[in-house]
Scaffold this motif. Sequence first.
Motif, PDB file in Angstrom:
ATOM      1  N   VAL A   1      49.887  62.019  61.968  1.00 19.77           N
ATOM      2  CA  VAL A   1      48.896  60.948  62.010  1.00 19.77           C
ATOM      3  C   VAL A   1      48.427  60.593  63.400  1.00 19.77           C
ATOM      4  N   HIS A   2      49.397  60.407  64.376  1.00 23.38           N
ATOM      5  CA  HIS A   2      49.471  60.121  65.681  1.00 23.38           C
ATOM      6  C   HIS A   2      48.374  61.257  66.283  1.00 23.38           C
ATOM      7  N   LYS A   3      48.965  62.648  66.040  1.00 20.53           N
ATOM      8  CA  LYS A   3      48.447  63.637  66.574  1.00 20.53           C
ATOM      9  C   LYS A   3      46.901  63.638  66.114  1.00 20.53           C
ATOM     10  N   LYS A   4      46.609  63.305  65.076  1.00 21.01           N
ATOM     11  CA  LYS A   4      45.180  63.366  64.269  1.00 21.01           C
ATOM     12  C   LYS A   4      44.116  62.123  65.208  1.00 21.01           C
ATOM     13  N   ILE A   5      45.027  61.103  65.582  1.00 21.59           N
ATOM     14  CA  ILE A   5      44.270  59.917  65.933  1.00 21.59           C
ATOM     15  C   ILE A   5      43.883  60.216  67.461  1.00 21.59           C
ATOM     16  N   LEU A   6      45.035  60.849  68.082  1.00 25.00           N
ATOM     17  CA  LEU A   6      44.744  61.178  69.759  1.00 25.00           C
ATOM     18  C   LEU A   6      43.642  62.221  69.814  1.00 25.00           C
ATOM     19  N   ALA A   7      43.687  63.341  68.873  1.00 21.80           N
ATOM     20  CA  ALA A   7      42.579  64.325  68.958  1.00 21.80           C
ATOM     21  C   ALA A   7      41.021  63.644  68.804  1.00 21.80           C
ATOM     22  N   GLU A   8      40.948  62.671  67.686  1.00 23.88           N
ATOM     23  CA  GLU A   8      39.522  62.010  67.366  1.00 23.88           C
ATOM     24  C   GLU A   8      39.324  61.133  68.369  1.00 23.88           C
TER      25      GLU A   8
ATOM     26  N   GLY B   1      41.711  59.656  71.230  1.00 27.18           N
ATOM     27  CA  GLY B   1      42.190  59.585  72.493  1.00 27.18           C
ATOM     28  C   GLY B   1      43.344  58.530  72.518  1.00 27.18           C
ATOM     29  N   PRO B   2      44.200  58.576  73.704  1.00 30.73           N
ATOM     30  CA  PRO B   2      45.405  57.769  73.580  1.00 30.73           C
ATOM     31  C   PRO B   2      44.817  56.201  73.533  1.00 30.73           C
ATOM     32  N   TYR B   3      44.027  55.635  73.741  1.00 29.30           N
ATOM     33  CA  TYR B   3      43.997  54.350  73.840  1.00 29.30           C
ATOM     34  C   TYR B   3      44.117  53.764  72.298  1.00 29.30           C
ATOM     35  N   GLY B   4      44.947  52.958  71.881  1.00 27.64           N
ATOM     36  CA  GLY B   4      45.195  52.069  70.721  1.00 27.64           C
ATOM     37  C   GLY B   4      45.571  53.160  69.769  1.00 27.64           C
ATOM     38  N   ALA B   5      46.110  54.447  69.973  1.00 26.50           N
ATOM     39  CA  ALA B   5      46.517  55.190  69.051  1.00 26.50           C
ATOM     40  C   ALA B   5      47.835  54.682  68.189  1.00 26.50           C
ATOM     41  N   ILE B   6      48.732  54.154  69.085  1.00 21.53           N
ATOM     42  CA  ILE B   6      49.949  53.768  68.553  1.00 21.53           C
ATOM     43  C   ILE B   6      49.834  52.623  67.520  1.00 21.53           C
ATOM     44  N   LYS B   7      48.782  51.712  68.036  1.00 23.60           N
ATOM     45  CA  LYS B   7      48.417  50.489  66.762  1.00 23.60           C
ATOM     46  C   LYS B   7      47.930  51.181  65.508  1.00 23.60           C
ATOM     47  N   ARG B   8      46.929  52.008  65.896  1.00 22.83           N
ATOM     48  CA  ARG B   8      46.188  52.625  64.713  1.00 22.83           C
ATOM     49  C   ARG B   8      47.078  53.431  63.699  1.00 22.83           C
ATOM     50  N   THR B   9      48.045  53.998  64.507  1.00 24.08           N
ATOM     51  CA  THR B   9      49.055  54.863  63.542  1.00 24.08           C
ATOM     52  C   THR B   9      49.837  54.152  62.824  1.00 24.08           C
ATOM     53  N   ALA B  10      50.347  52.809  63.263  1.00 21.26           N
ATOM     54  CA  ALA B  10      51.068  51.792  62.702  1.00 21.26           C
ATOM     55  C   ALA B  10      50.245  51.201  61.633  1.00 21.26           C
ATOM     56  N   GLU B  11      49.039  51.152  61.627  1.00 26.01           N
ATOM     57  CA  GLU B  11      48.184  50.361  60.544  1.00 26.01           C
ATOM     58  C   GLU B  11      47.930  51.511  59.529  1.00 26.01           C
ATOM     59  N   LEU B  12      48.091  52.597  59.796  1.00 27.10           N
ATOM     60  CA  LEU B  12      47.622  53.680  58.727  1.00 27.10           C
ATOM     61  C   LEU B  12      49.172  53.935  57.902  1.00 27.10           C
ATOM     62  N   THR B  13      50.042  53.935  58.484  1.00 30.47           N
ATOM     63  CA  THR B  13      51.367  54.360  58.201  1.00 30.47           C
ATOM     64  C   THR B  13      52.179  53.243  57.437  1.00 30.47           C
ATOM     65  N   GLU B  14      51.617  51.917  58.051  1.00 32.81           N
ATOM     66  CA  GLU B  14      52.365  50.715  57.643  1.00 32.81           C
ATOM     67  C   GLU B  14      53.833  50.662  58.125  1.00 32.81           C
ATOM     68  N   TYR B  15      54.144  51.261  59.350  1.00 28.28           N
ATOM     69  CA  TYR B  15      55.254  51.095  59.835  1.00 28.28           C
ATOM     70  C   TYR B  15      54.903  50.065  61.056  1.00 28.28           C
ATOM     71  N   SER B  16      56.071  49.590  61.550  1.00 29.00           N
ATOM     72  CA  SER B  16      55.944  48.724  62.734  1.00 29.00           C
ATOM     73  C   SER B  16      55.460  49.465  64.220  1.00 29.00           C
ATOM     74  N   GLU B  17      54.829  48.793  65.062  1.00 33.29           N
ATOM     75  CA  GLU B  17      54.412  49.831  66.181  1.00 33.29           C
ATOM     76  C   GLU B  17      55.736  50.065  66.866  1.00 33.29           C
ATOM     77  N   SER B  18      56.639  49.342  67.041  1.00 35.40           N
ATOM     78  CA  SER B  18      58.042  49.978  67.643  1.00 35.40           C
ATOM     79  C   SER B  18      58.687  51.312  66.907  1.00 35.40           C
ATOM     80  N   THR B  19      58.451  51.123  65.709  1.00 34.87           N
ATOM     81  CA  THR B  19      59.027  52.447  64.947  1.00 34.87           C
ATOM     82  C   THR B  19      58.249  53.500  65.511  1.00 34.87           C
ATOM     83  N   VAL B  20      56.924  53.290  65.240  1.00 40.22           N
ATOM     84  CA  VAL B  20      55.937  54.308  65.657  1.00 40.22           C
ATOM     85  C   VAL B  20      56.327  54.875  67.112  1.00 40.22           C
TER      86      VAL B  20
END
Length: 352
Positions: A30-37, A39-58
Amino acid sequence: MWRPWVNASASEHKSYVHLDIGAQRTVLAVHKKILAENGPYGAIKRTAELTEYSESTVKRVVARKEPRKPKVNKSKFTKIDSFTKDFIDRVISDFYSKNMSPTTMMIYEELTKDGASFPYSQSYLCKALKHLGYRYSTLNKRQILMDSPRLLNLRDQYLQEILRFRDLGKFIVFLDETWYDTHDVANKGWTKEDSNCTLDAPASRGKRIIILHAGSEDGWVDGALLLSAKNMANCSADYHEDMTAALFERWFENQLLPNIPAGSVIVMDNAPYHSRQKELVPCTNTKKGDIQKFLKKHQIDYPDKATKKMLLNIVKSKTFKKSYHVDEKAKERGCELICIIIIHFYLSTYFI
């Protein structure tokens, strides 16, 4: 986006968790897909929202770049089932039944003998034993003494006797003694150096009170309580040494026997002051002259120039019936005495 690995709603983020390899791969994808679409800005936060894991875990999963197998909590010992536990217990019990003290190596060799299936290595067996409640510590030799064949036989004899008297409807009395130090206080407690957290304890050591009493299933024997005080300065660490045969025999004759029915059964332990003999058979500590007097009293001939060793051999060759002070007094009242082995504390008067 359909996320089959998630059951909770998108607004509920999970706290710090250990993800399995499949979940870690999903987060990385999921993180790789968001980076490709985007870029890196906000990728961690968006990945956490989509996977429903905490940002620290991501962040932790992304920082590794590769899925990592989560650590196994060894303290849980998931391989120990009831069969394995019983197997270990039986092996250790067999060693002690052979009067052998087992080591880790001895236990492991026995567990793996004849191709037996055992899920641990020898180095891991020690942790498994601790998990099962075993400790490598000093052996309880008292328990070994208690379980000796001679004492087990004496215990069985006592149980048979007490059951027989109960079936006969005898009045059974149990006696014992304990002690109390008048100036005993607690040794530890919560305190501060700069506060007035002190006890009003007397400066002297006080007295030791020996408490002697008897009772039955009907309660305490009336008039049988004895309290005997002695200065602590003259007392020993073990209260048994402060109890004397003369004190016990005087209590037995004057306070116990007159207050129980004739024909009663009296149960007591075999403490030395309970069983003072009326006449001691000579031993190596006996003076030669006393041995000669003993032999003359019992009309036993001996050579005029016999040595002490020769006299003792003559004594050992004869059989003498032992006679005890309390036995004689009990017989005068028609009572019978039963002695239990003092080491069998669970057969004492409080547990009958």
